[in-house]
Every structure is written in C-alpha cells, then in structure tokens.
Design an enzyme around this catalytic site. Structure first.
Site, PDB file in Angstrom:
ATOM      1  CD  GLN A  41      -2.165   1.758   2.735  1.00  0.00           C
ATOM      2  OE1 GLN A  41      -1.427   1.419   3.660  1.00  0.00           O
ATOM      3  NE2 GLN A  41      -3.221   1.042   2.370  1.00  0.00           N
ATOM      4  CG  PHE A  42       1.614   6.569   3.296  1.00  0.00           C
ATOM      5  CD1 PHE A  42       1.294   7.847   3.746  1.00  0.00           C
ATOM      6  CD2 PHE A  42       0.908   5.490   3.807  1.00  0.00           C
ATOM      7  CE1 PHE A  42       0.297   8.042   4.685  1.00  0.00           C
ATOM      8  CE2 PHE A  42      -0.094   5.680   4.750  1.00  0.00           C
ATOM      9  CZ  PHE A  42      -0.405   6.961   5.196  1.00  0.00           C
ATOM     10  CB  ALA A  43       5.329   9.064  -1.698  1.00  0.00           C
ATOM     11  CG  ASP A  44       7.031   7.574   3.024  1.00  0.00           C
ATOM     12  OD1 ASP A  44       7.893   8.162   3.689  1.00  0.00           O
ATOM     13  OD2 ASP A  44       5.924   8.080   2.743  1.00  0.00           O
ATOM     14  CG  PHE A  45       4.411   2.240   1.810  1.00  0.00           C
ATOM     15  CD1 PHE A  45       5.313   2.558   2.814  1.00  0.00           C
ATOM     16  CD2 PHE A  45       3.070   2.132   2.139  1.00  0.00           C
ATOM     17  CE1 PHE A  45       4.900   2.745   4.126  1.00  0.00           C
ATOM     18  CE2 PHE A  45       2.638   2.312   3.452  1.00  0.00           C
ATOM     19  CZ  PHE A  45       3.556   2.621   4.452  1.00  0.00           C
ATOM     20  CD  GLU A  78       3.893  -1.849  -1.782  1.00  0.00           C
ATOM     21  OE1 GLU A  78       3.254  -1.328  -0.852  1.00  0.00           O
ATOM     22  OE2 GLU A  78       4.542  -2.929  -1.660  1.00  0.00           O
ATOM     23  CG  LEU A 106       0.276  -4.884   2.174  1.00  0.00           C
ATOM     24  CD1 LEU A 106      -1.163  -5.378   2.258  1.00  0.00           C
ATOM     25  CD2 LEU A 106       0.867  -4.769   3.568  1.00  0.00           C
ATOM     26  CG  HIS A 140       3.671   6.632   7.241  1.00  0.00           C
ATOM     27  ND1 HIS A 140       4.459   5.899   8.109  1.00  0.00           N
ATOM     28  CD2 HIS A 140       2.707   5.783   6.812  1.00  0.00           C
ATOM     29  CE1 HIS A 140       3.977   4.673   8.209  1.00  0.00           C
ATOM     30  NE2 HIS A 140       2.919   4.578   7.437  1.00  0.00           N
TER      31      HIS A 140
END
Length: 659
Positions: free
Chosen positions: A420-424, A398, A396, A465
């Site tokens: 995994q999600f655009a938020d991340f 990015e 984990l 999310h």
C-alpha cells in the site's frame, strides 16, 4: 501405543513400516559418521519419524510438501536417491543446491518438495501460494506445510494460516509438538495447552493426533485430504511427539529431564510399529532382517557414490550466472502509432491491465485492490474485467502475501504484490531478501514476483508514508529494481517487470501519480530493464539520478543557462547501466550523483565508488553526491522541503563546476 489397522491391507502396513525404518537407519548411520568426523552437522528426527512418514504416504505424489530439518521421512518417502540427498548434506555438486546451501534447505519440483529457510515461518506463506495455484487451476490437490511448536510464535505462522482461512486454501498446517523450541520448554514459549485450540481463532478445524503412531497419522491425513480435495479449506494438524536427540547433535539433551526421556523412549514409533506388525503376523523376524539388510545396502551404496564427490570447484562466473533465472528480454515495440495522454498513474494501470490480458496466469494481490481499486485507484475496475480469483484483496499480512507470490511461482504462475506504501514493505522484508532473492541461486526455482511500491516524499505524509527505501534492496543479489520517472517508462518498465521471471521491486513515486502526464502508446510495449535514458544532453557535467531526481535536475538546470549537462535517468537500479554512466563521464569529466533517498549508504554511494574506481582518469573533480538529510522524513511541509535534496542541488552543481 494402540494401533488400529482398520481395513488397511498387509501391503499398506508393510509400506508404512519400510518408509518408517529407512529414515531411522539413515539417521543411525549419520550419527556414526558424525562421531567419525565424516560429516559436519546433523539435525536428528529420531522419535518423530511417524509424522513425516504417515503424512507423506497419505498424499499423492504430486501434492506439495514443505518440510523442515527433521522431516527426513518426507524426502525418502518421495523416493529421492539417497546418494543425491547425502551429496546435498555434504555440500557437493551432485546435491540439489550445488553446495550453496545445507541440509534440507532446498526444493525439488520433480519430487514436489519445497524446503525451508532458517527463518522459521516463511514456508507457510509459500504453501498458501502453492495451494492457491492448485485451487485456481482446479487441480483438487492438497498442500502440507510443517512447523515446529517453537516456530508457531513467528508472525509468518499466524499470517499463513489467516490467509489460508480467508481464502479457503487446501493447506494442512502441521505442528510437530515435541515440547521444546531448541532447549526452551513449551511453558516458556506459549501459554496455550494444545495447539488445536488456536484453530478456533482462525475459524478453521483443528485435529490432534499421536505423532508417534504412524498408522494414526496416516489414517487421519488420508481421511482429511480426501475431504479437502473436494471441499478446499485449511486444517491445523497437531502431532504430539518428542525429539529423542538434541536440536542438532552438538546441542545435546542435558536440558531434558531423564524421566521425560525414559517415558518417550517407550513410545518409539519404529519399535512399537514393528512389534505390532509382528504380533499381527504381517511381518516376521526374517522379513525384518531381509528388509534391514536391503535398506542398509542402499545406504552404503549411496554413501559410496556420494563420498567420491569433492566439494565444488569454485567458479565466479557460474556463481554470478545463477543469481538470476535465465531471461533474455526482447523489447516489445507498440504495434500501432496510436497514443493517448495519460498521467503517470494511468500509465501504471494501463500496463498492469494489459499484462493481465497478456498473461492469464498472472495474479494480483494487495490490500484493498479489488472492488475498492487500491488506495490510489490503480486497479479500479479490474475485478469486473478479471474477476476476484485473479484480483485479490489480502488481509494485512505482507509477509504471507509475498510468500504466496513465491508459492504461485513454484506452480508456474506469476504474481504482483502491491504494498500500500513502500514503507510497509518492512513487514514482508524477510520473504523478499531471504526467499524471493535467493531461491533461484539456491535451487533453481524462479521467483516470478513483482512487488509494486508507492514511494517518495513531497506530499507531507510524514515518516511512515514517504520513505525512499530502494537502498534496502539494492544490496540484495537476486532482486531487480526499477524506478521510472515518467509515464512512458512507468508503463514499459512495469510490463517488462511482469514478463521477467525474476523478482522485481517496482518503485513508483506517488507525487508523480497525478502531476505528470504525457502522450504514450495505447498498445502493449516494454522498456529494457537495465538500460538508462539520457534525459538531457550536455557537456559541462553529468548528473546521474532517477525518479524525482530527474525532474529536480532538469528544473535547476533551466535556471542555469550557462550550464549544459547530461542528465542520466538510470530507470533501473539493479542492475544499473554502467556503460551509460561511463560514456557520459568520458565526455563531461565531472559527475554529480543525485537521489531522494538519504545520503549515507544510498544507491549514490555505490555509483560514486564505481565511477572513482573505473573512470578516475576521466575525472577533473571529485565525484559528488546530493541526497536527502540523514534523518527520518518530517511531516511539516517546510521541514520536508529542507529534508529533500532539491534545495541544495543548485549550490552543489555550482560547487562541482568551480572545483
């Protein structure tokens, strides 16, 4: 200081001495020029030269080094022309960045060097990517990346080492421990007594050397790299040293106790090694004098050439042309007419799979994307087909993985990074906007990386999310942004993005994954990046939109039988299709810009401003916008629907038509 020459020949020792002396003489000249106001700034590495020199001389010429500000010995050790280096420092056209960046903020594949950016730490992820490419190609090469002791507090440092440890990458993470981060002493930076202790936590080897002893540094690194080439793994190398000048010359050294300066002055790496070689009979006063004269002449000759250069003559056309790596997309049509019904998510998977078949240098990276197939199962079955070397689960982290993508690009490979999600993506934001986006414009290195971003609301997933965050990147020159609204474009745009050597942010609305399906070609094909699609044709007004906006506009227009409208599906947000918008505005004379992202500062604001500036004479009403509320995205479905623009779209259309 104790030197142990072991079995090294006189020629090796002389080479080390010359490589040590040259950057010192350059530094001394730079300090004179600074006092004469002939240069603007200088980051001095006096006192630390043995680290750069010892490491560089221990490596093969084609092994990459990622240095920092005070590693002049790396650049001179790779035989870079001094006049070109000086031009780089002065910001003249003959430099490596054409005057666009300063000091050592550049790279050169010719000399296998990738310089830093000012945000300490991102170079570690890039080093991982270079080392990964070398490992995948079976090259048996080592990559070395430099860090200051202060920079080890950055998250990128931790992420870079952790990825290298998990993937057994042949990277030497160098820490120049000089006791200060600018003016802040070590005891205010970290609690560990020595950095090699950190290696234990990563499950890797830690080695500590006297960073002022060039022979010890050289011997240690030479021994390490011989092992790592055959048995790839990362090593943390702590070099104990001291910086005898300020962080940069304007900083001074008043914050350093005088007794500490005096102690380290006695450990000068150049003076001590010169004395040792003289005592050993390897060199004498005549040799030293001759060498100094030769090197000083080289410096003066280089300065004479570089000082003839003026600052670059500004050219707007040239500046804009270099933002992206050259690429003329040739749209690929399907070979056959065979089609299959595919959901939006299947189309993405299909495009990704066929791109992996087409480009054997493409590597996929993301959390849980290997055997698990990703949280949305887009890469399910990919490991069996392409292997874990190319379909890689990541920790984990990015930032490190985006940096790894850039490192792969340096070695001529392609990368797809799945958020995994655009938020991340916030965790990798710096690497995207400051490294990927600027690298080609700065020194001509393409960043051949696609970042896939599952985005959007409508699934009651709450504020972390569900974000639509394309506007964060829309403002960043050097990036491309695509945002498909249907299965055909989802596949074609993804294939096109993976062909393109530039960094592409690929947004895929997760509400569409399993709700949209269509007959699309089974063959590989691409869709033109930068070209909009007329999703619906009419003359009453133009609705300029993308993503879910296309479906909302179509649905609302179906309830308004007396309204016929152009619905322009932008598909690409950066660069966006101005010609398509202009032609529609000329026809309809009324424009509504619609998007799922929040209103203030959204993509629609730029489009509306452009229409106002370039299409004003064609307008019969103000350009209007509809978008989500200027709040975070709420969790409860009722609140989420109120947040989204669809509930306000019909009224806005009617308002525009009545104006």
């Amino acid at each position: 200081m104790k030197f142990n020459r072991k079995s090294y020949s006189d020629s090796v020792l002389k080479k080390l001495y010359e490589s040590l002396l040259f950057p010192r003489l350059i530094e001394e000249k730079m300090l004179i020029l600074l006092r004469q106001n002939k240069i603007s700034k200088w980051f001095s590495g006096i006192g630390q030269e043995a680290i750069s020199v010892g490491i560089t001389q221990a490596l093969q010429k084609d092994e990459y080094i990622l240095p920092m500000h005070r590693n002049l010995g790396v650049f001179t050790g790779r035989d870079m022309p001094f006049e070109k280096l000086f031009a780089q420092w002065q910001g003249t056209p003959a430099g490596y960045t054409k005057g666009r960046d300063r000091s050592f903020h550049f790279g050169t594949n010719e000399h296998h060097i990738v310089g830093m950016i000012s945000h300490l730490g991102p170079q570690n992820g890039v080093a991982d990517g270079i080392a990964l490419a070398s490992k995948l190609k079976g090259e048996k090469k080592v990559t070395v990346v430099f860090n200051g002791d202060g920079g080890t507090s950055e998250g990128d440092f931790h992420e870079g080492i952790n990825v290298a440890a998990v993937w057994d990458l042949p990277v030497i993470f160098v820490i120049e421990n000089n006791g200060y981060g600018l003016s802040t002493p070590s005891n205010e930076q970290f609690r560990c007594k020595q950095f090699i202790d950190k290696a234990i936590g990563y499950g890797i080897e830690g080695v500590q050397v006297d960073g002022n002893n060039v022979l010890e540094v050289y011997d240690t690194v030479l021994t390490l790299v011989e092992k790592l080439r055959d048995n790839p793994r990362p090593i943390l190398l702590e070099c104990i040293t001291f910086r005898m000048r300020g962080h940069e010359e304007a900083s001074g050294t008043k914050y350093v106790p005088k007794e500490l300066m005096d102690t380290w002055a006695k450990k000068d790496p150049v003076e001590n090694f010169e004395k040792y070689l003289t005592e050993q009979g390897v060199i004498d006063a005549a040799y030293i004098d001759t060498l100094r004269k030769r090197l000083k002449k080289e410096i003066e000759d280089g300065l004479a050439i570089a000082f003839e250069e003026k600052h670059p003559e500004a050219s707007t056309e040239r500046e804009l042309a270099d933002v992206y790596a050259p690429f003329n997309q040739v749209v690929i049509e399907p070979v056959t007419e065979k089609k299959s019904e595919k959901r939006f998510i299947d189309a993405i998977s299909d495009g990704l799979r066929q791109s992996m078949e087409r480009f054997d240098n493409l590597v996929l990276m993301g959390q849980d994307i290997a055997e698990y197939g990703g949280v949305f199962k887009i890469t399910e079955g990919f490991v069996e087909k392409f292997g874990k070397a190319r379909v890689r689960n990541t920790p984990l982290c990015e930032a490190a993985i985006v940096g790894t993508g850039l490192g792969l690009s340096v070695k001529g490979m392609k990368a797809m990074v799945e958020m995994q999600f655009a938020d991340f993506v916030t965790e990798g934001f710096n690497q995207i906007v400051n490294n990927l986006a600027k690298t080609h414009w700065r020194w001509g290195q393409a960043a051949d990386v696609v970042v896939r971003m599952p985005t959007g609301a409508g699934t009651a997933a709450g504020p972390f999310h569900s974000q639509s965050n394309e506007a964060w990147f829309f403002h960043t020159p050097g990036l491309k942004i695509v945002y498909p609204s249907n299965p055909y474009d989802a596949k074609g745009l993804l294939c096109a993005a993976l062909e393109d050597p530039n960094p592409v942010m690929y947004f895929e609305h997760k509400l569409m994954y399993r709700t949209l399906k269509d007959l699309i070609p089974d063959d590989y094909y691409t869709v033109e990046i930068g070209k909009a699609r007329l999703a619906r044709e009419g003359s009453s007004l133009s609705i300029v939109t993308y993503g879910m906006g296309v479906h909302w506009a179509t649905e609302i227009l179906d309830t308004l039988p007396d309204v016929d409208a152009d619905v322009i599906d932008l598909r690409t947000l950066l660069p966006w299709d101005k010609d398509a918008v202009l032609e529609s505005v000329k026809k309809t004379n009324r424009v509504l810009v619609l998007h799922e992202d929040t209103l203030t500062g959204g993509v629609g604001a730029e489009i509306a401003a452009w229409i106002n500036e370039h299409c004003f004479e064609h307008l019969d009403a103000p350009v209007m916008r509809e978008a989500s509320l200027d709040t975070a995205i709420p969790f409860a479905p009722t609140l989420e629907q109120n947040f989204l623009p669809k509930v306000r779209l019909k009224a806005k259309i009617e308002s525009l038509l009545k104006y």
